[in-house]
Design an enzyme around this catalytic site. Structure first.
Site, short mmCIF file in Angstrom:
data_model
loop_
_atom_site.label_atom_id
_atom_site.label_comp_id
_atom_site.label_asym_id
_atom_site.label_seq_id
_atom_site.Cartn_x
_atom_site.Cartn_y
_atom_site.Cartn_z
N CYS A 223 0.85 -1.20 0.00
CA CYS A 223 0.00 0.00 0.00
C CYS A 223 0.89 1.26 0.00
O CYS A 223 2.11 1.17 0.14
CB CYS A 223 -0.93 0.01 1.20
SG CYS A 223 -0.08 -0.12 2.77
N CYS B 157 3.13 1.71 2.98
CA CYS B 157 4.30 0.83 3.04
C CYS B 157 5.44 1.41 2.21
O CYS B 157 6.60 1.36 2.61
CB CYS B 157 3.96 -0.57 2.52
SG CYS B 157 2.40 -1.20 3.15
#
Lengths: 349, 74
Positions: B10, B13
């Site tokens: 995502c 991250c």
């Protein structure tokens, strides 16, 4: 430096707590004066007539926007601090091996306070089911975590009042508990992707429970920066649209479309709401304006819950671990719960 | 030193990965772990998480470059 560390820490902790208390007092004073300030700005500075359409819309925006943002900052900070006491690891431990009904209730409640973001729904789901949390209990958590959140509650409280905020919270929790219980009764374990139960799950508990107040306040401030920083454009856009509706849409305009007499309004509201992806921040101000123009409360609640609670991105993420049958059951059961709530309030109120 | 970033890819991250690279410079090898089995093995339930030399230090938060530097120096 190491020798004096405890004393330093203690001092900085006291300083931070004092700062927070000052900030809260300042906040309260400003909040109490907000309405007067907004009226002064609209009438004296901008020379607007609040009886005119444009004036009504601007007055609405000037008062509501700062009010909602202020409440948002306060509550997100408070919840951010509360959340430092909970980690998913602890929640999992509390839920593992629970019997179903009590487990559903506890899971729904923990869903409110455990930090959650739909991007970590998959590891959370695997972590729960592999450590012996029953599937239905896991779902109670997954339903309540996004639906009953602090942002929704702040907006409901500031725009609708505490009664509706409480109503939303309690019915949201009830839906989470009951739909989790129903999913548990349906015995759908075989519709979890097979590899999930074969996972080897390690354990780590990195967020230490012994944090100082200094750190907790810091984390609360991080939450404000993170969450308010992300949602404020939605809040402002939502309130702007709401203000437009407030000023320009005639009274009772929505009554025929979203009123009590239109029986089909609730299912249509839910069907439209499910694929709509918006967070509470954007949708609630719009919904408030609709309610004011004659939409029925049950219909509006159902719409809100469908938009916030059942989101397409989250179901797509969950598809990694759930077979389509279970996804369908999840949406179906929660959707039915929302429908019932919608009809119930239309009939009762 | 070895730094691992756990996350299923995502936006958060990626941000944490970039911050970790900036914080570590050439002192450490920063790598991404995107495989769900490995993420679960490490016991991570909130992404993104960061592990230094195999020990998970923080989960569910995008740490700033300074915060990661502090962690490394400890």
């Amino acid at each position: 430096m190491i020798a004096s560390a405890p004393k330093d820490e203690h001092n900085s902790e006291l300083r931070r707590i004092a700062l927070v208390v000052c900030a809260v007092v300042l906040w309260a004073v400003l909040y109490a004066w907000l309405e007067t300030l907004a009226r002064w700005l609209t009438i004296i500075v901008l020379h607007l007539d609040t009886a005119s359409q444009f004036g009504a819309a601007v007055a609405f925006f000037i008062y509501e926007a700062p009010k909602v943002l202020m409440l948002l900052v306060l509550v997100v900070f408070g919840v951010g601090v509360v959340r430092t006491f909970f980690t998913p690891e602890q929640t999992r431990k509390m839920l593992a091996g629970r019997r179903e009904s009590a487990g559903n209730v506890l899971a729904a409640l923990l869903g409110v306070v455990t930090p959650f973001c739909s991007c970590s729904a998959v590891p959370l789901f695997i972590g729960f089911v592999t450590s012996g949390v029953p599937l239905g209990v896991t779902f109670s958590f997954l339903v309540s975590a996004p639906m009953v959140n602090e942002i929704a509650l702040v907006l409901l409280f500031s725009l609708f009042g505490w009664k509706i905020a409480l109503l939303y919270m309690s019915t949201g929790l009830a839906i989470a508990m009951i739909s989790g219980w129903v999913i548990g009764r349906l015995k759908m374990e075989r519709f979890v992707e097979d590899w999930v139960y074969k996972m080897q799950v390690g354990s780590s508990d990195c967020a230490s429970p012994h944090q100082s107040w200094d750190e907790r306040i810091g984390l609360g401030l991080d939450a404000v920066r993170d969450i308010v920083g992300k949602v404020w454009p939605y809040v402002l856009a939502g309130i702007a649209v709401g203000a437009g509706i407030h000023g320009y849409v005639p009274e009772n305009f929505m009554a025929s479309i979203m009123g009590k007499s239109a029986w089909w309004a609730v299912p249509v509201a839910v069907l439209i709401g499910i694929p709509m992806y918006s967070n509470a921040a954007g949708i609630i101000p719009v919904v408030q304006a609709l309610l004011e123009k004659g939409a029925a409360l049950g219909t509006v609640l159902a719409f809100m819950m469908a938009v916030i609670g059942l989101s397409l991105p989250e179901t797509i993420i969950l598809r990694k671990v759930l077979k389509p049958q279970l996804i369908a059951a999840f949406i179906g059961v929660v959707g039915c719960g929302i429908l019932i709530v919608g009809y119930l309030f239309n009939i009762l109120l | 030193m070895k730094i691992e970033i756990y996350g299923t890819g995502c936006a958060k991250c990626k941000k944490l990965f970039e911050n970790a690279q900036a914080a570590a410079g050439s002192d450490a090898l920063v790598s991404k772990v995107e495989d769900i089995q490995q993420i679960m093995n490490a016991g991570v339930m909130l992404t993104p998480a960061i592990a230094i030399d195999g020990e998970v230090k923080s989960a569910g938060k995008v740490l700033s470059v300074d915060e990661i530097k502090k962690m490394i120096s400890k």
